[in-house]
Design a protein around this motif. Structure first.
Motif, PDB file in Angstrom:
ATOM      1  N   GLN A   7       7.453  -0.449 -23.067  1.00  9.85           N
ATOM      2  CA  GLN A   7       8.718  -0.063 -23.283  1.00  9.85           C
ATOM      3  C   GLN A   7       9.441   0.596 -22.422  1.00  9.85           C
ATOM      4  O   GLN A   7      10.538   0.053 -22.154  1.00  9.85           O
ATOM      5  CB  GLN A   7       8.724   0.692 -24.508  1.00  9.85           C
ATOM      6  CG  GLN A   7      10.082   0.819 -25.214  1.00  9.85           C
ATOM      7  CD  GLN A   7      10.175   1.833 -26.477  1.00  9.85           C
ATOM      8  OE1 GLN A   7       9.439   2.689 -26.730  1.00  9.85           O
ATOM      9  NE2 GLN A   7      11.074   1.278 -27.585  1.00  9.85           N
ATOM     10  N   GLU A   8       9.059   1.454 -21.622  1.00 12.82           N
ATOM     11  CA  GLU A   8       9.966   2.088 -20.578  1.00 12.82           C
ATOM     12  C   GLU A   8      10.144   0.896 -19.311  1.00 12.82           C
ATOM     13  O   GLU A   8      11.075   0.801 -18.794  1.00 12.82           O
ATOM     14  CB  GLU A   8       9.042   3.116 -19.748  1.00 12.82           C
ATOM     15  CG  GLU A   8       9.022   4.298 -20.835  1.00 12.82           C
ATOM     16  CD  GLU A   8      10.361   4.818 -21.065  1.00 12.82           C
ATOM     17  OE1 GLU A   8      11.115   5.071 -20.063  1.00 12.82           O
ATOM     18  OE2 GLU A   8      10.560   4.855 -22.276  1.00 12.82           O
ATOM     19  N   TRP A  11      12.764  -1.353 -20.556  1.00 14.26           N
ATOM     20  CA  TRP A  11      14.149  -0.802 -20.723  1.00 14.26           C
ATOM     21  C   TRP A  11      14.412  -0.361 -19.116  1.00 14.26           C
ATOM     22  O   TRP A  11      15.733  -0.524 -18.744  1.00 14.26           O
ATOM     23  CB  TRP A  11      14.185   0.492 -21.299  1.00 14.26           C
ATOM     24  CG  TRP A  11      14.356   0.085 -22.784  1.00 14.26           C
ATOM     25  CD1 TRP A  11      13.559   0.075 -23.802  1.00 14.26           C
ATOM     26  CD2 TRP A  11      15.560  -0.224 -23.249  1.00 14.26           C
ATOM     27  NE1 TRP A  11      14.015  -0.501 -25.003  1.00 14.26           N
ATOM     28  CE2 TRP A  11      15.305  -0.674 -24.734  1.00 14.26           C
ATOM     29  CE3 TRP A  11      16.946  -0.325 -23.022  1.00 14.26           C
ATOM     30  CZ2 TRP A  11      16.365  -0.968 -25.611  1.00 14.26           C
ATOM     31  CZ3 TRP A  11      17.903  -0.844 -23.922  1.00 14.26           C
ATOM     32  CH2 TRP A  11      17.704  -1.312 -25.118  1.00 14.26           C
ATOM     33  N   GLU A 110      14.942   7.775 -14.021  1.00 14.86           N
ATOM     34  CA  GLU A 110      14.049   8.748 -14.796  1.00 14.86           C
ATOM     35  C   GLU A 110      12.862   7.838 -15.277  1.00 14.86           C
ATOM     36  O   GLU A 110      11.608   8.322 -15.321  1.00 14.86           O
ATOM     37  CB  GLU A 110      14.919   9.165 -15.910  1.00 14.86           C
ATOM     38  CG  GLU A 110      15.610  10.522 -15.665  1.00 14.86           C
ATOM     39  CD  GLU A 110      14.762  11.453 -14.670  1.00 14.86           C
ATOM     40  OE1 GLU A 110      15.260  11.719 -13.569  1.00 14.86           O
ATOM     41  OE2 GLU A 110      14.124  12.093 -15.358  1.00 14.86           O
ATOM     42  N   ARG A 111      13.032   6.747 -15.795  1.00 16.25           N
ATOM     43  CA  ARG A 111      12.045   5.829 -16.524  1.00 16.25           C
ATOM     44  C   ARG A 111      11.161   5.568 -15.063  1.00 16.25           C
ATOM     45  O   ARG A 111       9.953   5.695 -15.340  1.00 16.25           O
ATOM     46  CB  ARG A 111      12.468   4.567 -16.905  1.00 16.25           C
ATOM     47  CG  ARG A 111      13.389   4.731 -18.056  1.00 16.25           C
ATOM     48  CD  ARG A 111      13.693   3.052 -18.548  1.00 16.25           C
ATOM     49  NE  ARG A 111      15.119   3.366 -19.275  1.00 16.25           N
ATOM     50  CZ  ARG A 111      15.143   3.645 -20.411  1.00 16.25           C
ATOM     51  NH1 ARG A 111      14.027   4.088 -21.201  1.00 16.25           N
ATOM     52  NH2 ARG A 111      16.536   3.420 -21.150  1.00 16.25           N
ATOM     53  N   THR A 114       8.250   7.937 -14.281  1.00 17.32           N
ATOM     54  CA  THR A 114       7.105   7.718 -15.362  1.00 17.32           C
ATOM     55  C   THR A 114       6.270   6.370 -15.051  1.00 17.32           C
ATOM     56  O   THR A 114       5.019   6.428 -15.544  1.00 17.32           O
ATOM     57  CB  THR A 114       7.413   7.850 -16.918  1.00 17.32           C
ATOM     58  OG1 THR A 114       8.308   6.951 -17.071  1.00 17.32           O
ATOM     59  CG2 THR A 114       7.897   9.191 -17.433  1.00 17.32           C
TER      60      THR A 114
ATOM     61  N   GLY B 509      17.250   2.322 -25.392  1.00 16.94           N
ATOM     62  CA  GLY B 509      15.939   2.335 -26.035  1.00 16.94           C
ATOM     63  C   GLY B 509      14.980   3.079 -25.118  1.00 16.94           C
ATOM     64  O   GLY B 509      15.260   3.500 -24.172  1.00 16.94           O
ATOM     65  N   GLY B 510      13.726   3.234 -25.449  1.00 16.37           N
ATOM     66  CA  GLY B 510      12.673   4.054 -24.755  1.00 16.37           C
ATOM     67  C   GLY B 510      12.797   5.270 -24.876  1.00 16.37           C
ATOM     68  O   GLY B 510      13.863   5.877 -25.524  1.00 16.37           O
ATOM     69  N   TRP B 511      12.162   6.193 -23.922  1.00 16.10           N
ATOM     70  CA  TRP B 511      12.269   7.621 -24.074  1.00 16.10           C
ATOM     71  C   TRP B 511      13.796   8.142 -23.824  1.00 16.10           C
ATOM     72  O   TRP B 511      14.289   8.799 -24.535  1.00 16.10           O
ATOM     73  CB  TRP B 511      11.320   8.204 -23.057  1.00 16.10           C
ATOM     74  CG  TRP B 511       9.909   8.380 -23.368  1.00 16.10           C
ATOM     75  CD1 TRP B 511       8.834   7.706 -22.963  1.00 16.10           C
ATOM     76  CD2 TRP B 511       9.702   9.366 -24.413  1.00 16.10           C
ATOM     77  NE1 TRP B 511       7.908   8.269 -23.674  1.00 16.10           N
ATOM     78  CE2 TRP B 511       8.318   9.390 -24.519  1.00 16.10           C
ATOM     79  CE3 TRP B 511      10.485  10.296 -25.216  1.00 16.10           C
ATOM     80  CZ2 TRP B 511       7.531   9.958 -25.505  1.00 16.10           C
ATOM     81  CZ3 TRP B 511       9.665  10.969 -26.312  1.00 16.10           C
ATOM     82  CH2 TRP B 511       8.243  11.029 -26.256  1.00 16.10           C
ATOM     83  N   HIS B 512      14.130   7.546 -22.628  1.00 18.80           N
ATOM     84  CA  HIS B 512      15.496   8.106 -22.165  1.00 18.80           C
ATOM     85  C   HIS B 512      16.610   7.753 -23.023  1.00 18.80           C
ATOM     86  O   HIS B 512      17.862   7.854 -22.682  1.00 18.80           O
ATOM     87  CB  HIS B 512      15.546   7.812 -20.667  1.00 18.80           C
ATOM     88  CG  HIS B 512      14.583   8.536 -19.879  1.00 18.80           C
ATOM     89  ND1 HIS B 512      14.419   9.797 -19.577  1.00 18.80           N
ATOM     90  CD2 HIS B 512      13.268   8.013 -19.566  1.00 18.80           C
ATOM     91  CE1 HIS B 512      13.241   9.838 -18.968  1.00 18.80           C
ATOM     92  NE2 HIS B 512      12.623   8.902 -19.119  1.00 18.80           N
TER      93      HIS B 512
END
Lengths: 338, 531
Positions: A7-8, A11, A110-111, A114, B509-512
């Motif tokens: 998912q990261e 996105w 930021e993504r 990770t 979406g996602g964490w951020h």
């Protein structure tokens, strides 16, 4: 691979594409706006248009009233003068606004932090440098005097990121999600632009307004996606809203068209998915692509462009949800429990 | 005030008028905004913008070849001065109408020359003059160009004298160049100094490629679907190659060289990967002399054998038509006002600069007596070469020119000196000083005559010089035609501003994206919950 990581990656692709498209649109709007001629000729892909495409701020309580006030302000001030001064910084620099170019890049970075073990080192460094550069120089001053160079920089750095991806990232599940994110966002952005630029009503050519006025809008639209030269080489006649709209929707030879993006999206999902033939998003996507291809080949299109655009966007929204459900929902559940 | 340093000591040369400033240095009303902005920016900013311009032009390859003092040809960034030249809507309307009229007359003249010679029969233009022009092409006598259009692309040079009246200095209907610089200049201005545009509404120029393509398609010989149009260039070594490539790219047509074209059965084709493909219209950027070794210069390696044959057979349109050069000869220029009266039965809207043909004995003597006041030009040169300016010549130069005239009177014309208007121009240290300018608008003749607002303003960069050609050290300026409601021809009705449709929400979406996603959901539900 881990649903959360997928998912990261998805996105990350979306944020990078969104940043680039927004920058291109703003550059296009600027280009059309600086000579000051729009006025009554109303180039729709102007500041209000761009705002509508990006979707300003995500709706918050009291938004309706704010919208109304903003709308009023826009109508009372002379066209163009209000827009540029306010909207450009809002959509480029405003860190409070999640839709701005800067916010997209911050999120992407930021993504990427990770994902450092997944994306290549060169990709990380490119993205990190991009992020650092946005903090380093006086963007506001640059935007006021020479916005072109700001947007040019954004375009170059995004191109670097994707170029490095093509060169250095293994063609595996991880890369597919990154690709998929980029493609779906690309398709969505172009659809949004087309829907804002092409009027509801008759696109079959029977406008009351003369062709010249619409040609300027069509060219602005092409500028906004960087497709001017591709269009001119492919369609050897003058741009009209209809021909540009069709080009950006159906032309598989142009990599930025909706059909081309959807094709690539399907390819990416077919690699990412373990059993693509029974995956709802892939199947739905396949159907949409077949429909578009059929429309492309039909000379006398029964369905007017405007309705087609609305339909495609609705389908894409559905596909987006199904992607979420199939690949990422598992991770979302865990987040809720936290 | 720092801004005043910008135009310190601005002194308009005697006899000229300035386009932006009055004699006392105050800006004319329609440029108040521009001058205010220039003052605010100051010399430093202007110089800085100039440096960026040079870097960008070099990077993008917008260059012009110039022979250095050592004889080496090198690329230099195209000299664009950042102070624009501004025309009001009313001024432009006059120019536009005058040019359209003139081009129509020139077109009719070309047709006449190669058919009935009516204007010669009427005793208005001597046949001997026409036939002695180097560009008169016997090979196309009796050939009617498709659509009756010969002067598809024209660039007539205009000047404004001390009396503020616009006059045509010279006609160019062979291969006028410069439009690419007009388009690139405008683009560069919007990127380098967008603040200069504030407070002005400037008519766009970027529809030229569409206009040209439409015109070239319109004159293609009988074909129902899309005609094939190509742009024929002598090649990358030609000094105007940048423009050839630029136009081909902007129009989306093939850029061909002679070896790509071939004529079979009086039809023109181009060699493609899928075999021979018919060509309907050729926009050629080389002179008649070189286009066909069978009918023109036999030593030309840049030509296509048999092309004239195809043209005669009517299977290919050539823009500009073969033999059109007979209309832009400097001696023929003298008769253009007569052409307007003869073919159009109208009075010329734009006047010529008073010109004297030196083949007449009495006139020649009179001219020689006034040589130190006049301008003398060779009829067969272009690009400002060999131009003699009386008032600036030394005694020795005067004598030499007089001898040349005595020896070959028919090779020269004399004109009254026009005190070219000036426009504030950056002089290299950020300051502005008056420099002489002319104007070359570009017209396209397809089904009708369309003229791009403004055109190329060429500026003589050396103080006092009136030679504006880029090959002689001239520069250029962006030309603005203001959209000030004074152009009745501009009848575009208002496009109703439309409300955009309701689009689905942008997703995060996602964490951020969590925060944004939640905001969206909460907005749909009610007051925000704490995270």
């Amino acid at each position: 691979m881990l649903a959360r990581i997928a998912q990261e990656l998805f996105w990350l692709g979306r944020d990078m594409t969104r940043a680039e498209h927004t920058a291109r649109m703003l550059d296009g709007a600027f280009h059309a706006d600086v000579p000051g001629t729009p006025g009554e000729r109303g180039v729709t892909l102007s500041w209000n248009g761009v705002l509508a495409v990006i979707g300003a701020k995500p709706p918050a309580p009291g938004e309706e009233a704010a919208e109304g006030a903003a709308a009023e302000a826009v109508h009372s001030a002379p066209a163009g003068i209000l827009g540029r001064g306010e909207i450009a910084p809002l959509l480029t620099l405003d860190t409070e606004n999640p839709a701005s170019v800067v916010s997209c890049v911050y999120r992407a970075r930021e993504r990427a932090r990770t994902l450092r073990d997944v994306i290549s080192t060169e990709m990380w460094e490119a993205l990190n440098s991009f992020y650092l550069s946005l903090g380093r120089y006086d963007l506001e001053a640059a935007l006021a005097t020479g916005p072109y160079s700001v947007y040019q920089d954004v375009k170059e750095r995004c191109a670097l990121f994707w170029g490095l991806l093509v060169k250095t990232m293994l063609r595996d599940e991880a890369r597919s999600f990154l690709d998929a994110g980029g493609r779906i966002e690309g398709a969505d952005m172009v659809l949004r632009m087309l829907r804002v630029a092409i009027p509801v009503g008759d696109t079959a050519g029977a406008f009351d307004e003369p062709a010249q006025a619409h040609e300027a809008e069509a060219i602005a639209l092409l500028h906004a996606v960087g497709g001017v030269q591709a269009f001119r080489r492919h369609v050897r006649s003058g741009p009209s809203l209809n021909s540009v709209g069709s080009f950006l929707l159906y032309e598989s030879a142009y990599p930025g068209s909706v059909l081309a993006s959807l094709d690539e999206l399907r390819d990416a999902l077919e690699i990412a998915d373990q059993t693509p033939r029974s995956a709802p998003p892939v199947l739905r996507l396949g159907r949409l692509i077949a429909d578009l291809e059929l429309q492309q080949r039909t000379v006398d299109r029964p369905e007017p462009l405007v309705e087609m655009l609305a339909r495609v966007q609705a389908e894409l929204e559905q596909i987006d949800r199904e992607i979420d459900d199939r690949y990422f929902a598992v991770a979302a559940l865990s987040m809720v429990h936290v | 005030m720092p801004g005043d340093a910008l135009i310190d000591g601005y002194s308009i040369p005697d006899g000229s008028c300035d386009e932006l400033l009055e004699h006392d240095g105050t800006p004319k009303p329609h440029v108040a905004s521009l001058v205010a902005t220039l003052r605010r920016l100051g010399p430093q900013t202007l110089m800085e913008a100039g440096r960026r311009r040079d870097a960008i032009f070099m990077q993008q390859g917008i260059t012009f070849e110039v022979s250095g003092s050592d004889g080496e040809r090198r690329d230099r960034p195209f000299p664009l001065d950042l102070v624009p030249r501004i025309l009001t809507g009313a001024e432009w309307t006059v120019i536009k109408r005058g040019l359209a009229q003139r081009i129509r007359a020139l077109n009719a003249f070309v047709d006449d020359v190669y058919h009935g010679h009516e204007i010669v029969r009427a005793g208005l233009v001597p046949w001997s003059l026409i036939v002695s022009r180097p560009s008169f092409a016997r090979a196309v006598h009796g050939v009617r160009a498709p659509g009756g259009v010969y002067t598809h692309v024209s660039g007539c040079d205009l000047v404004r004298g001390g009396d503020s009246i616009w006059r045509v200095l010279e006609d160019n209907v062979r291969t006028p160049s410069g439009i690419s610089y007009v388009l690139e200049n405008r683009l560069a201005m919007t990127r380098l100094v967008p603040e200069l545009f504030a407070g002005h509404r400037v008519r766009p120029v970027d529809n030229y490629p569409s206009l040209l393509l439409e015109a070239l398609q319109a004159v293609a010989p009988g074909v129902e679907s899309e005609p094939t149009v190509v742009l024929w260039t002598p090649g990358p070594l030609n000094s105007a190659y940048f423009e050839h490539a630029f136009l081909a790219r902007e129009m989306g047509i093939e850029l061909v060289e002679a070896s790509d074209l071939v004529v079979r059965d009086a039809t023109c084709y181009m060699r493609t990967t899928a075999g021979l493909q018919r060509v309907h219209t050729i926009y050629r950027r080389l002179d008649d002399d070189f286009i066909d070794p069978l009918d023109f210069r036999p030593d030309s390696v840049l030509g296509v054998p048999g092309l004239v044959r195809a043209y005669r057979a009517g299977t290919v349109a050539i823009a500009n038509a073969i033999g059109t050069g007979v209309a832009d000869d400097k001696a023929v220029y003298h008769y253009v006002p007569e052409m307007i009266r003869f073919y159009l039965e109208e009075e010329p809207i734009l006047e010529n600069v008073p010109t004297y043909l030196l083949s007449d004995d009495k006139l020649r003597k009179w001219v020689l007596g006034r040589l130190n006041e006049l301008v003398v030009k060779p009829t067969s040169e272009s690009g400002g070469k060999g131009v003699f300016i009386g008032p600036q010549a030394s005694a020795a130069e005067l004598e030499q020119q007089a001898r040349l005239i005595e020896a070959h009177a028919e090779r020269f014309i004399a004109q009254e000196l026009v005190h070219l208007s000036t426009v504030p121009t950056e002089t290299g240290d950020g300051h502005l000083a008056p420099r002489h300018v002319d104007l070359r608008p570009f017209a396209v003749f397809g089904e009708e005559i369309r003229i791009v607002p403004g055109g190329l303003t060429r500026v003589a960069l050396r103080e006092g010089s009136m030679i504006v050609n880029s090959s002689q050290g001239g520069g250029s300026k962006d030309t603005w035609v203001l959209d000030d409601g004074a152009s009745p021809d501009l009848v575009l009705p208002a496009v109703v501003p439309r409300k955009p449709p309701r689009l689905p929400d942008i997703r995060y979406g996602g964490w951020h994206g969590q925060a944004q996603q939640q905001q969206q959901q909460q907005a749909a539900l009610g007051p925000p919950a704490s995270r």
